[in-house]
Design a protein around this motif. Sequence first.
Motif: not given
Length: 582
Positions: A517-531, A557-570
């Motif tokens: 089994a997994a050691d940790s499980t979190i939800p994050y973002g949307y199902a359609t997001d690229s990661i 960090s390996i946890q849910s919640g808002g992003a710590d940083k957002i940038i634009l590129y390309g």
Amino acid sequence: MKNKGKILAGILAIGMMTNNIMSLTTVYATDVQTQVTQENSAEEMGENTNLNGTDAEYENKDGQGTDTADDALEQQDQTENSWRYQNGEVIQKSQFYRSRAAEYPYAWQKVDGVYMNSAGEVIEGAVKKGIDVSEHQGKIDWEKVKADGIDYAIIRCGFGNNYTSQDDKQWLNNVSECERLGIPYGVYIYSYAKTTAAAKSEAEHVLRLVQGKSLAYPVYFDMEDDSTANLSEKLKGEIAQTFCDTITAAGYRVGIYANLHWWLNHLTSSVFDNSSWSKWVAQYNASCDFPESYDMWQCTSSGTVKGINGYVDVNFWMNGDSGNMNPDSGGNEPDNNPDDKPDSNPDDKPDSNPGTSQTAGATLVVRRGNEYHFKYSLSNGGADLIIRYGYANDEVLVGDWDGDGIDTLCVRRGNTYYFKNSLSSGPADKVVTYGRTGDVVLSGDWNGDGVDTLCVRRDNTYHIKNSLSGGVADKVVTYGRVNDSVLVGDWDANGTDTLCVRRGNTYYFKNSLSNGAADSTIPYGYATDSILVGDWNGNGMDTLCVRRDNEYHFKNSIQSGGADKIILYGRKDDVTYAGKWK
């Protein structure tokens, strides 16, 4: 490959000797029949004098007819006549080296980390030293060659049309030894083609012999035989185009070999301006005077290398930006300021959270075709480095392949992998065959030794290899389901990469390479997001980044919640990879 064309003089007019450094002047002749020429060899001027016979007929693969025995006999009857050969006999060196100042004693060798020429000067832009060989070198002791500082080899596979009797007699031995010892290599074929049909046959000759081989350098077309010199420039271009298109369509990089005079006076058709064709220039001189970009310089035919009896051609791969020696990949020279460089303010969007630039952790690179735009910080703005590597349709992996702490690229073609140990264009540093063509492949540091290696995924079974080599897997584990998406990272900062299964926007992290089994499980973002996965803040732990168009949301960090940083590129349609580039 020794025929150095029929025009470019190999005679070096010695005007004076100053401070014991020779002064070299390259001499040209104007009369096609009586000109002084550069060094030639049996390979180029009469490759067929020792043939025991020819195949009676060769059926073209395109089904458009056959080459008859007369075509082969025409090639067979040719005899070496060049500046180095007369009626098939070698001209003694004393006859063409009549007056020559003493060469620098370490000519064409590496001194204090740089390569030196025959005048004792640094060869600007030279990054690798190689040789080109054929049956004329006899049986080579490749272990001694490798130990003598040779980085790569260009091996003749044969000459002329696609007849087995025109295969190079040492091809199989040379290529198998290079693969056994991990010496990167490319190939060349000596051409007698006077028609596009013959050029197609010569290309098929190459493809027959390189099938299943692991080339790291291009396939070169050596088209400078005396018998073809008087062909029109248009026909020379059509011949080259036919050969190169056939090789390229089979998935190989291709290039043209010629001496300086041929490049400047014979290969003048616009087809030779193709930036995807590698240029290999022969000029026996203290420097190469070709005025355009080129990949390789053949500087002498009188090189000496341990493991080879007699002289051998010496070449340098030119991958430094020094005047006319520009970095490129198989002839693809990147623009200094490409029109598609990432905008400093892409899409005119504001920086959502500019923060401060940092280079301690992973950052991004955007890929457009075979061009890579590297960013050294998690910030908006243009790329810090742009290179070209491989083909636009190559599958690419990222990893630290040599354990130096810097991630670089690996091109995958089928089950062959071309590893590059620097962020630069040019040939691969290592070529490995592993797994099957249809395998899904992951990269990671599976044993914590600092070197990233490969893992083949088949359904939910993972075949992990702890070295960049072929052979069986070192470890096999089963995890998750057949249709899961899988990520790789060091989730607990212990120095070892493991797996994470993604289902929609839920992530199942495993901290060991084991079943269960997994050691940790979190939800994050949307199902359609690229990661993307990376160590964004340099703390040793890999975490997630959500990509939405050209906007990147980093989590430290390996946890849910808002992003710590957002940038634009390309741009939103860029292909993006993550790695530690600096």
